[in-house]
Design a protein around this motif. Structure first.
Motif, PDB file in Angstrom:
ATOM      1  N   GLU A  18       0.822  -1.204   0.000  1.00  0.00           N
ATOM      2  CA  GLU A  18       0.000   0.000   0.000  1.00  0.00           C
ATOM      3  C   GLU A  18       0.857   1.255   0.000  1.00  0.00           C
ATOM      4  OE1 GLU A  18      -3.351   0.275   2.483  1.00  0.00           O
ATOM      5  OE2 GLU A  18      -3.971  -1.779   2.139  1.00  0.00           O
ATOM      6  N   LYS A  19       1.998   1.225   0.663  1.00  0.00           N
ATOM      7  CA  LYS A  19       2.892   2.381   0.650  1.00  0.00           C
ATOM      8  C   LYS A  19       3.420   2.632  -0.754  1.00  0.00           C
ATOM      9  CE  LYS A  19       4.523   2.154   5.418  1.00  0.00           C
ATOM     10  NZ  LYS A  19       5.644   1.871   6.288  1.00  0.00           N
ATOM     11  N   LYS A  20       3.697   1.570  -1.492  1.00  0.00           N
ATOM     12  CA  LYS A  20       4.203   1.728  -2.851  1.00  0.00           C
ATOM     13  C   LYS A  20       3.136   2.300  -3.768  1.00  0.00           C
ATOM     14  CE  LYS A  20       7.675  -1.872  -2.545  1.00  0.00           C
ATOM     15  NZ  LYS A  20       8.068  -3.238  -2.934  1.00  0.00           N
ATOM     16  N   LYS A  21       1.876   1.917  -3.574  1.00  0.00           N
ATOM     17  CA  LYS A  21       0.779   2.432  -4.392  1.00  0.00           C
ATOM     18  C   LYS A  21       0.567   3.919  -4.147  1.00  0.00           C
ATOM     19  CE  LYS A  21      -1.966  -1.791  -4.596  1.00  0.00           C
ATOM     20  NZ  LYS A  21      -3.211  -2.408  -4.141  1.00  0.00           N
ATOM     21  N   LYS A  22       0.719   4.323  -2.906  1.00  0.00           N
ATOM     22  CA  LYS A  22       0.427   5.697  -2.524  1.00  0.00           C
ATOM     23  C   LYS A  22       1.631   6.575  -2.836  1.00  0.00           C
ATOM     24  CE  LYS A  22      -1.420   8.253   1.380  1.00  0.00           C
ATOM     25  NZ  LYS A  22      -1.782   8.183   2.790  1.00  0.00           N
ATOM     26  N   GLU A  23       1.469   7.480  -3.808  1.00  0.00           N
ATOM     27  CA  GLU A  23       2.554   8.397  -4.117  1.00  0.00           C
ATOM     28  C   GLU A  23       2.039   9.824  -3.987  1.00  0.00           C
ATOM     29  OE1 GLU A  23       2.704   9.131  -8.822  1.00  0.00           O
ATOM     30  OE2 GLU A  23       3.299   7.123  -8.211  1.00  0.00           O
ATOM     31  N   SER A  24       2.933  10.733  -3.744  1.00  0.00           N
ATOM     32  CA  SER A  24       2.554  12.115  -3.520  1.00  0.00           C
ATOM     33  C   SER A  24       2.049  12.745  -4.814  1.00  0.00           C
ATOM     34  CB  SER A  24       3.759  12.900  -2.987  1.00  0.00           C
ATOM     35  OG  SER A  24       3.409  14.248  -2.816  1.00  0.00           O
ATOM     36  N   ILE A  25       0.981  13.506  -4.714  1.00  0.00           N
ATOM     37  CA  ILE A  25       0.451  14.231  -5.866  1.00  0.00           C
ATOM     38  C   ILE A  25       1.399  15.367  -6.235  1.00  0.00           C
ATOM     39  CG2 ILE A  25      -1.433  15.730  -6.600  1.00  0.00           C
ATOM     40  CD1 ILE A  25      -3.275  14.027  -4.857  1.00  0.00           C
ATOM     41  N   LEU A  26       2.011  15.947  -5.224  1.00  0.00           N
ATOM     42  CA  LEU A  26       2.882  17.100  -5.432  1.00  0.00           C
ATOM     43  C   LEU A  26       4.334  16.643  -5.494  1.00  0.00           C
ATOM     44  CD1 LEU A  26       2.912  20.179  -5.576  1.00  0.00           C
ATOM     45  CD2 LEU A  26       3.104  20.220  -3.115  1.00  0.00           C
ATOM     46  N   ASP A  27       4.989  16.843  -6.645  1.00  0.00           N
ATOM     47  CA  ASP A  27       6.390  16.469  -6.800  1.00  0.00           C
ATOM     48  C   ASP A  27       7.236  17.731  -6.705  1.00  0.00           C
ATOM     49  OD1 ASP A  27       8.762  15.175  -7.296  1.00  0.00           O
ATOM     50  OD2 ASP A  27       8.470  15.153  -9.472  1.00  0.00           O
ATOM     51  N   LEU A  28       7.726  18.012  -5.503  1.00  0.00           N
ATOM     52  CA  LEU A  28       8.512  19.224  -5.289  1.00  0.00           C
ATOM     53  C   LEU A  28       9.965  19.089  -5.733  1.00  0.00           C
ATOM     54  CD1 LEU A  28       7.222  20.427  -1.809  1.00  0.00           C
ATOM     55  CD2 LEU A  28       6.736  21.390  -4.043  1.00  0.00           C
ATOM     56  N   SER A  29      10.401  17.882  -6.077  1.00  0.00           N
ATOM     57  CA  SER A  29      11.812  17.698  -6.426  1.00  0.00           C
ATOM     58  C   SER A  29      12.214  18.516  -7.647  1.00  0.00           C
ATOM     59  CB  SER A  29      12.125  16.220  -6.657  1.00  0.00           C
ATOM     60  OG  SER A  29      11.340  15.709  -7.700  1.00  0.00           O
ATOM     61  N   LYS A  30      11.274  18.811  -8.542  1.00  0.00           N
ATOM     62  CA  LYS A  30      11.621  19.615  -9.720  1.00  0.00           C
ATOM     63  C   LYS A  30      11.787  21.099  -9.379  1.00  0.00           C
ATOM     64  CE  LYS A  30       6.816  19.563 -11.191  1.00  0.00           C
ATOM     65  NZ  LYS A  30       5.909  19.063 -12.204  1.00  0.00           N
ATOM     66  N   TYR A  31      11.405  21.495  -8.169  1.00  0.00           N
ATOM     67  CA  TYR A  31      11.568  22.890  -7.752  1.00  0.00           C
ATOM     68  C   TYR A  31      12.756  23.105  -6.821  1.00  0.00           C
ATOM     69  CZ  TYR A  31       6.984  23.311  -9.813  1.00  0.00           C
ATOM     70  OH  TYR A  31       5.932  23.276 -10.691  1.00  0.00           O
ATOM     71  N   ILE A  32      13.546  22.050  -6.572  1.00  0.00           N
ATOM     72  CA  ILE A  32      14.751  22.203  -5.751  1.00  0.00           C
ATOM     73  C   ILE A  32      15.683  23.202  -6.427  1.00  0.00           C
ATOM     74  CG2 ILE A  32      16.849  20.996  -4.965  1.00  0.00           C
ATOM     75  CD1 ILE A  32      14.591  20.200  -3.230  1.00  0.00           C
ATOM     76  N   ASP A  33      16.238  24.119  -5.639  1.00  0.00           N
ATOM     77  CA  ASP A  33      17.124  25.190  -6.111  1.00  0.00           C
ATOM     78  C   ASP A  33      16.430  26.179  -7.032  1.00  0.00           C
ATOM     79  OD1 ASP A  33      19.324  24.343  -4.610  1.00  0.00           O
ATOM     80  OD2 ASP A  33      19.934  22.932  -6.175  1.00  0.00           O
ATOM     81  N   LYS A  34      15.089  26.236  -6.956  1.00  0.00           N
ATOM     82  CA  LYS A  34      14.329  27.244  -7.695  1.00  0.00           C
ATOM     83  C   LYS A  34      13.508  28.051  -6.689  1.00  0.00           C
ATOM     84  CE  LYS A  34      14.043  24.970 -12.101  1.00  0.00           C
ATOM     85  NZ  LYS A  34      14.092  23.561 -12.240  1.00  0.00           N
ATOM     86  N   THR A  35      13.177  29.271  -7.062  1.00  0.00           N
ATOM     87  CA  THR A  35      12.408  30.144  -6.179  1.00  0.00           C
ATOM     88  C   THR A  35      10.934  29.762  -6.216  1.00  0.00           C
ATOM     89  OG1 THR A  35      13.965  31.932  -6.596  1.00  0.00           O
ATOM     90  CG2 THR A  35      11.866  32.539  -5.624  1.00  0.00           C
ATOM     91  N   ILE A  36      10.362  29.565  -5.023  1.00  0.00           N
ATOM     92  CA  ILE A  36       8.934  29.264  -4.903  1.00  0.00           C
ATOM     93  C   ILE A  36       8.288  30.284  -3.970  1.00  0.00           C
ATOM     94  CG2 ILE A  36       9.189  26.795  -5.335  1.00  0.00           C
ATOM     95  CD1 ILE A  36       8.810  26.378  -2.289  1.00  0.00           C
ATOM     96  N   LYS A  51      15.323  24.416  -0.796  1.00  0.00           N
ATOM     97  CA  LYS A  51      16.537  23.621  -0.574  1.00  0.00           C
ATOM     98  C   LYS A  51      16.222  22.193  -0.162  1.00  0.00           C
ATOM     99  CE  LYS A  51      19.609  26.664  -1.552  1.00  0.00           C
ATOM    100  NZ  LYS A  51      20.490  26.452  -2.707  1.00  0.00           N
ATOM    101  N   GLY A  52      15.034  21.958   0.396  1.00  0.00           N
ATOM    102  CA  GLY A  52      14.677  20.609   0.811  1.00  0.00           C
ATOM    103  C   GLY A  52      13.234  20.540   1.262  1.00  0.00           C
TER     104      GLY A  52
END
Length: 116
Positions: A18-36, A51-52
């Motif tokens: 069940e943990k493997k099926k459940k993934e985050s809707i929001l993928d913040l990894s593409k915004y690392i080192d970018k201004t949000i 930064k993290g």
């Protein structure tokens, strides 16, 4: 004695699936080192370089700027800003996260895809 430490082994395997099926809707990894820009409960807003983050949406922002609010209307922002530097934003108070330089359209993750 054979069951010591081994009880519930079958349930553990099911929980892993069940943990493997459940993934985050929001993928913040593409915004690392970018201004949000981040909006918080209570009306505060800030922007900084991501930064993290973790699964609970706790964020680490560097070079953070807080946008000051109008003392008469707590939900109205003024032109004033305050430099905060490196901050940790608690995920439970985050309401909205968006990129500073624009947004991209994504398909609605809540609609069931239909074949045919």
């Amino acid at each position: 004695m054979a069951s010591v430490g081994g009880g519930g082994g079958g349930a553990g395997k099911m929980a892993d699936k069940e943990k493997k099926k459940k993934e985050s809707i929001l993928d913040l990894s593409k915004y690392i080192d970018k201004t949000i820009r981040v909006k918080f409960q209570g009306g505060r807003e800030a922007s900084g370089v991501l930064k993290g983050f973790d699964p609970l949406l706790n964020l680490v922002l560097d070079g953070t700027i807080e946008y000051m609010r109008d003392p008469d209307d707590q939900y109205k922002l003024t032109e004033d800003t305050r430099q905060l530097g490196l901050v940790v934003c608690r995920g439970t108070s985050v309401v909205l996260i968006c990129p500073q330089d624009g947004m991209e359209a994504i398909p609605n993750p809540f609609i069931q895809q239909q074949d045919g």
